[in-house]
Design a protein around this motif. Sequence first.
Motif, PDB file in Angstrom:
ATOM      1  N   ARG A  91      15.499   4.485  11.406  1.00 61.13           N
ATOM      2  CA  ARG A  91      14.313   5.314  11.245  1.00 61.13           C
ATOM      3  C   ARG A  91      14.196   6.345  12.345  1.00 61.13           C
ATOM      4  O   ARG A  91      14.687   6.134  13.445  1.00 61.13           O
ATOM      5  N   ILE A 616      20.743   2.343  -1.090  1.00 61.86           N
ATOM      6  CA  ILE A 616      19.502   1.580  -1.257  1.00 61.86           C
ATOM      7  C   ILE A 616      18.628   1.734  -0.021  1.00 61.86           C
ATOM      8  O   ILE A 616      17.428   1.999  -0.118  1.00 61.86           O
ATOM      9  N   SER A 619      17.064   5.195   0.012  1.00 60.81           N
ATOM     10  CA  SER A 619      15.965   5.462  -0.913  1.00 60.81           C
ATOM     11  C   SER A 619      14.759   4.601  -0.570  1.00 60.81           C
ATOM     12  O   SER A 619      13.634   4.998  -0.852  1.00 60.81           O
ATOM     13  N   ARG A 620      14.989   3.461   0.073  1.00 62.24           N
ATOM     14  CA  ARG A 620      13.833   2.682   0.509  1.00 62.24           C
ATOM     15  C   ARG A 620      13.042   3.462   1.561  1.00 62.24           C
ATOM     16  O   ARG A 620      11.819   3.554   1.486  1.00 62.24           O
ATOM     17  N   LEU A 621      13.762   4.066   2.487  1.00 60.57           N
ATOM     18  CA  LEU A 621      13.087   4.851   3.513  1.00 60.57           C
ATOM     19  C   LEU A 621      12.308   5.996   2.884  1.00 60.57           C
ATOM     20  O   LEU A 621      11.148   6.258   3.234  1.00 60.57           O
ATOM     21  N   GLU A 622      12.944   6.644   1.915  1.00 58.30           N
ATOM     22  CA  GLU A 622      12.307   7.778   1.257  1.00 58.30           C
ATOM     23  C   GLU A 622      11.077   7.310   0.484  1.00 58.30           C
ATOM     24  O   GLU A 622      10.025   7.948   0.516  1.00 58.30           O
ATOM     25  N   PHE A 623      11.229   6.183  -0.190  1.00 59.21           N
ATOM     26  CA  PHE A 623      10.109   5.620  -0.950  1.00 59.21           C
ATOM     27  C   PHE A 623       8.949   5.306  -0.018  1.00 59.21           C
ATOM     28  O   PHE A 623       7.798   5.663  -0.284  1.00 59.21           O
ATOM     29  N   GLU A 624       9.262   4.683   1.103  1.00 62.84           N
ATOM     30  CA  GLU A 624       8.193   4.322   2.041  1.00 62.84           C
ATOM     31  C   GLU A 624       7.520   5.547   2.631  1.00 62.84           C
ATOM     32  O   GLU A 624       6.305   5.557   2.819  1.00 62.84           O
ATOM     33  N   SER A 625       8.311   6.586   2.896  1.00 61.73           N
ATOM     34  CA  SER A 625       7.674   7.754   3.492  1.00 61.73           C
ATOM     35  C   SER A 625       6.815   8.472   2.459  1.00 61.73           C
ATOM     36  O   SER A 625       5.762   9.007   2.793  1.00 61.73           O
ATOM     37  N   LEU A 626       7.210   8.433   1.188  1.00 61.52           N
ATOM     38  CA  LEU A 626       6.353   9.013   0.151  1.00 61.52           C
ATOM     39  C   LEU A 626       5.070   8.204   0.007  1.00 61.52           C
ATOM     40  O   LEU A 626       3.980   8.752  -0.158  1.00 61.52           O
TER      41      LEU A 626
ATOM     42  N   ALA B 272      15.340   6.796  -8.228  1.00 61.53           N
ATOM     43  CA  ALA B 272      15.421   5.421  -7.741  1.00 61.53           C
ATOM     44  C   ALA B 272      14.080   4.707  -7.871  1.00 61.53           C
ATOM     45  O   ALA B 272      14.033   3.498  -7.918  1.00 61.53           O
ATOM     46  N   PHE B 273      13.003   5.461  -7.942  1.00 66.57           N
ATOM     47  CA  PHE B 273      11.688   4.840  -8.015  1.00 66.57           C
ATOM     48  C   PHE B 273      11.249   4.677  -9.461  1.00 66.57           C
ATOM     49  O   PHE B 273      10.201   4.121  -9.719  1.00 66.57           O
ATOM     50  N   PRO B 288      15.364  -3.795  -4.415  1.00 66.38           N
ATOM     51  CA  PRO B 288      15.552  -3.619  -2.967  1.00 66.38           C
ATOM     52  C   PRO B 288      14.899  -2.351  -2.423  1.00 66.38           C
ATOM     53  O   PRO B 288      14.655  -2.253  -1.229  1.00 66.38           O
ATOM     54  N   VAL B 289      14.613  -1.369  -3.293  1.00 67.49           N
ATOM     55  CA  VAL B 289      14.010  -0.134  -2.805  1.00 67.49           C
ATOM     56  C   VAL B 289      12.492  -0.235  -2.758  1.00 67.49           C
ATOM     57  O   VAL B 289      11.871  -0.010  -1.726  1.00 67.49           O
ATOM     58  N   SER B 625       6.172  14.148   4.764  1.00 67.72           N
ATOM     59  CA  SER B 625       6.140  12.718   4.479  1.00 67.72           C
ATOM     60  C   SER B 625       6.864  11.955   5.575  1.00 67.72           C
ATOM     61  O   SER B 625       6.477  10.840   5.917  1.00 67.72           O
ATOM     62  N   LEU B 626       7.901  12.550   6.175  1.00 70.94           N
ATOM     63  CA  LEU B 626       8.558  11.884   7.299  1.00 70.94           C
ATOM     64  C   LEU B 626       7.623  11.815   8.496  1.00 70.94           C
ATOM     65  O   LEU B 626       7.572  10.807   9.196  1.00 70.94           O
ATOM     66  N   LEU B 629       5.250   9.103   7.931  1.00 73.76           N
ATOM     67  CA  LEU B 629       5.856   7.799   8.178  1.00 73.76           C
ATOM     68  C   LEU B 629       5.869   7.495   9.673  1.00 73.76           C
ATOM     69  O   LEU B 629       5.627   6.379  10.102  1.00 73.76           O
ATOM     70  N   LYS B 632       2.620   6.061  10.973  1.00 75.39           N
ATOM     71  CA  LYS B 632       2.278   4.680  10.644  1.00 75.39           C
ATOM     72  C   LYS B 632       2.800   3.780  11.743  1.00 75.39           C
ATOM     73  O   LYS B 632       4.003   3.636  11.927  1.00 75.39           O
TER      74      LYS B 632
END
Lengths: 647, 647
Positions: A91, A616, A619-626, B272-273, B288-289, B625-626, B629, B632
């Motif tokens: 991150r 994965i 895209s998890r990071l991207e998902f969380e930041s969105l 991915a979402f 996992p995402v 969005s970054l 993040l 947070k």
Amino acid sequence: MSADGSRFDPLVVVELTSDTKEEAISWLLSRIRDTQQNGGRPIQLEQLGPGVSAQEKENPNLFLVGATRQRLLSGAEDLGLFKEFHDGSMRGFTCANKHNFKDFQDGDSFLSMAECQYIIKHELDTLRARDETHVPGHQQVKLYPGKSIIRRLLSKGILIQVFPLHQKEELKRLSFSWYQKVKLSFQPLDDIRHYYGEGQALYFGFLEYFTFALVPMALIGVPYYLFDWEDYDKYVLLAAFNLVWCTVILELWKRCSASLAYRWGTLSRKKAFEEPRPGFHGVLGFNPVTGREEPLYPNTKRQLRVYLVSLPFVLLCLYLSLYIMMIYFLMEGWVLSVHDEEPTFWTGILCFIPSVIYAVVIEVMNLIYRYAAEFLTEWENHRLESSYQNHLVLKVLVFNFFNCFASLFYIAFVMHDMVMLRQSLATLLITSQILNQFMEAFLPFWLQRRRNKKMIRKVQIRKTLEDKELPLADQVRLEADMSTYLGTFDDYLELFLLFGYVSLFSCVYPLAAVLVVLNNITEVYSDAFKMCRVFKRPFSDPAANIGVWQLAFEAMSVIAVVTNCSLIGMSPQVKAYFPESDMQLILWTVAVEHGLLAFKFILTFLIPDVPKHIQINLSRLEFESLEALKKKVKPGRFNQSEGLEAS
Amino acid sequence: MSADGSRFDPLVVVELTSDTKEEAISWLLSRIRDTQQNGGRPIQLEQLGPGVSAQEKENPNLFLVGATRQRLLSGAEDLGLFKEFHDGSMRGFTCANKHNFKDFQDGDSFLSMAECQYIIKHELDTLRARDETHVPGHQQVKLYPGKSIIRRLLSKGILIQVFPLHQKEELKRLSFSWYQKVKLSFQPLDDIRHYYGEGQALYFGFLEYFTFALVPMALIGVPYYLFDWEDYDKYVLLAAFNLVWCTVILELWKRCSASLAYRWGTLSRKKAFEEPRPGFHGVLGFNPVTGREEPLYPNTKRQLRVYLVSLPFVLLCLYLSLYIMMIYFLMEGWVLSVHDEEPTFWTGILCFIPSVIYAVVIEVMNLIYRYAAEFLTEWENHRLESSYQNHLVLKVLVFNFFNCFASLFYIAFVMHDMVMLRQSLATLLITSQILNQFMEAFLPFWLQRRRNKKMIRKVQIRKTLEDKELPLADQVRLEADMSTYLGTFDDYLELFLLFGYVSLFSCVYPLAAVLVVLNNITEVYSDAFKMCRVFKRPFSDPAANIGVWQLAFEAMSVIAVVTNCSLIGMSPQVKAYFPESDMQLILWTVAVEHGLLAFKFILTFLIPDVPKHIQINLSRLEFESLEALKKKVKPGRFNQSEGLEAS
């Protein structure tokens, strides 16, 4: 030692010319110490004391730059450095969130020295003129708002150099595990990255990968050479294997490089958020993405420069290069005919003259072209360092490709002389390897050794008296005298040309892969050696991949399909299969070639560039930041100072 | 009307077979009404009353589905719908942040009806079995945890259909501005998107773009046809123009489509979402995402199925198709020889028989292949709808390409008969256009008209009595009887094949572009007409681009380079330029072809896929969005319920 009494770790050295005016120095120092307008954590700076050999005339204007831990951490946040989070993902580092990062603890060893130096370099580079019209004491050095001060001082020759310091202990450990151990092992890529940064580590990773990848080609090539297999069906097999193999290794390297870059936290750093490169100039305005104040330069203007000036220039140079090659072949033919008519000792010597002239002309052209390319790319005024590098690499690359391979192409496809092709290929490959090894490692080492000896002898006089280790001041001066490492450019270029020798005419000279593997093995050692012993430490460069070189290698492998298919199509063994019609032969060759090209593209398409597990994570990071963005009820632009206050 | 007394807007109709067991119905209804485990905003559901013609035996199991505004808004958040923010950028909608979105006001007209219906469809599709082992009352319909209930009911035939309702008023307005206005104008793409969703609107946008893009080719082609220009230099010009033009229009379409998709908020929706498609099955686990619970299926298994079963099957079918074509040409040759030997009336008729047999066999093969392709792609078990569509399109596409063009290739490159090629091309193009127009628009319209008349006649009896508009119940039953629109697949396929006729052999038959332009103009009207009047309303599909079709069109334009170069190389006029050697001719042709291919790739590379201003907007969103993040302090996974509670 420093003004506020806290421990001062020198990280970077700034060297000004000895005749710099006092007022310029004090202005620069105050500007550097006061990088943050609202006061707070300044960069630490200290003048280097005289060395043990102070009796001689030496430059007093050497300054050591350091920074407090707090300053470095907030610098890491500004730069968007990615570090490992406690859950194992990578991150962007933030001061507010620092304790959630793995290995943070007290933060002392959290940032590697290379990272700290990179942060300092970034701070120095982004030191921009405000309302000064010129450098105090130097009327001729004009400044305007937004212009990088360090850059201007460098280009005007007031600033000699800015370089990071080596760490004796770590360097010793690294060099031991890297090239001094006798046992066969992989390179310590993580350590290299830790000491030299991602760009260097990726180069050595690629060099190693490339060497291993060539081993199968070398193994298959050896029997062809030993047993003189010249049946066409065997050659076809070899060439087909080579073509598929080249595609596969290049695709797999992408995955490999993505894994490395993810582990090192550079994969997700965003280009658009990069700061403009120091040499970039333009009207001061606000970046539309980040909202930060920085110079702006219209894209259309840049593109006009690229397409209307640079492109024609490159094409002209290529034409010139081809023209000179043709003259060379004409001269060669004329000399040979003279020699054949009436062979004497003098005509025998005359035979060498065209080659010598050609080699010299090529070298001179290369040099001039290189300067011109750098000038043009600088003039194109690219905003990002990466885009500057890409344009420069592309220009130099194309020209070097022509210079190296045009004569081989001519021999193969115009003269149709396979024996001469094989001879030329072997000669070019072997001489270029020997020359490279000599120029790259031995020569600088030898020069450096002479310089060091002089210095150490001077030091020795006092060392014997005081019985101490080499003091910091002398160590710094020693390093300041070392040669400057000019980046991985030439190393990649060399690999690229070697790859060309292996792939373009692989079915004519199967031994090429063996030679390249041998060369690469020594190359690893000589490159490692020169990095550790010959050169100043380079600033680290947070690269996510090998950049435009990936494209260059792929382009080469596409060209290789065309050349290999044509060579096989032209071979007498294949011609014997189509005794009645040349047309049938050519049509078949073209059909096979198109099939191979299509296969290559499908393969490139089918092999994903990033391994699944990294995809994965990303895209998890991207998902969380969105998701985090969604949570923000009133989104506003965060400015830099806000980010710093939170820390 | 509904249980809680609030106003009920029917959005979607669910039709069960009339012999469904009572307990199954009540189970399904309770499951739908109770989609959110923690109660809250359920989906509204209501049984449709009998129509005015209730005396006849009609299906009582028609249900209207609606939802409260609150429910729809939180559904929009779950789906990650992008809406316009107050600053003009597109952002993922969130309930917490709803008042910052443009046009939100009271929220009534914030979501279009198409979006609401899409949300309801998504809710229904993701209704998954929990611990039920079978559908109550239907022992044979097995269920297991994680299986989509609606999907299982559909595949077992208990659920006949789920479809969204038309809006009479809006449809009337749309159809007027779309195809009933006489004046020449662009299509109302935004209105189409508003009513039918992004997928439809992109199709019509592409159709319009493609038509306009072909106009220059058509204009240049006309004089060639009229004045019988058959000089090779003129043809070369035409072909060269066509090749470059095809590349340019395809590249520009990418930019155009990105602009549209950005305006409609689908460009940034992340694959991915996406939720898994309803038919996707696997072991229940955690994504996992996103961390959401959903079925998982190993990627390797899917790839084994694709490469070991589907790929060989497709290749086998292609081989079969070629084999049948060869038989056709043999039969044709044999029949012609019989006819030439002794021409009678019967041999004259015999001449038509091979074509007729071939046409019938091809149609049958197409049908069988289409079913097989759908079955195989379903069996490959793709997680995302988009990936399912891509694999299906690719399978059908390749087969149709072979069927349509293999005979033309054979005529051109094996028989070398340019006159026959031109004739076949014209025949194929014109007949396929006429057939398509008839099959696509007129036939369904005529069938629908007959059905409607029957219905309206029944209604008329009571209408005259009560003097009312067609009541809802009858309207719903009328729509339930309309044909189902099967997606844009066949429309794109038709465009793709037309593009093939234009580009592959453009230098042989320059009139092709003219015919295709004319066809496209009528196509716009007939497609618009059938969308508005013939078919049930389709669910909207939030597409960001035309997907795999872009790739297909690009692949076609690459193949076109090869075919056109070969055709020109084979033309007698060009041959006359190389009287002494065929080899020279072929080598030149190949060289020019490689040059054109290289130029195409460079062009593709140089034209950015997304316009600059959209790129800036996208990276700003990503940057923000970054930054969010980073703010947070303790990042944790947000689960769905948390997101809902916040609203």
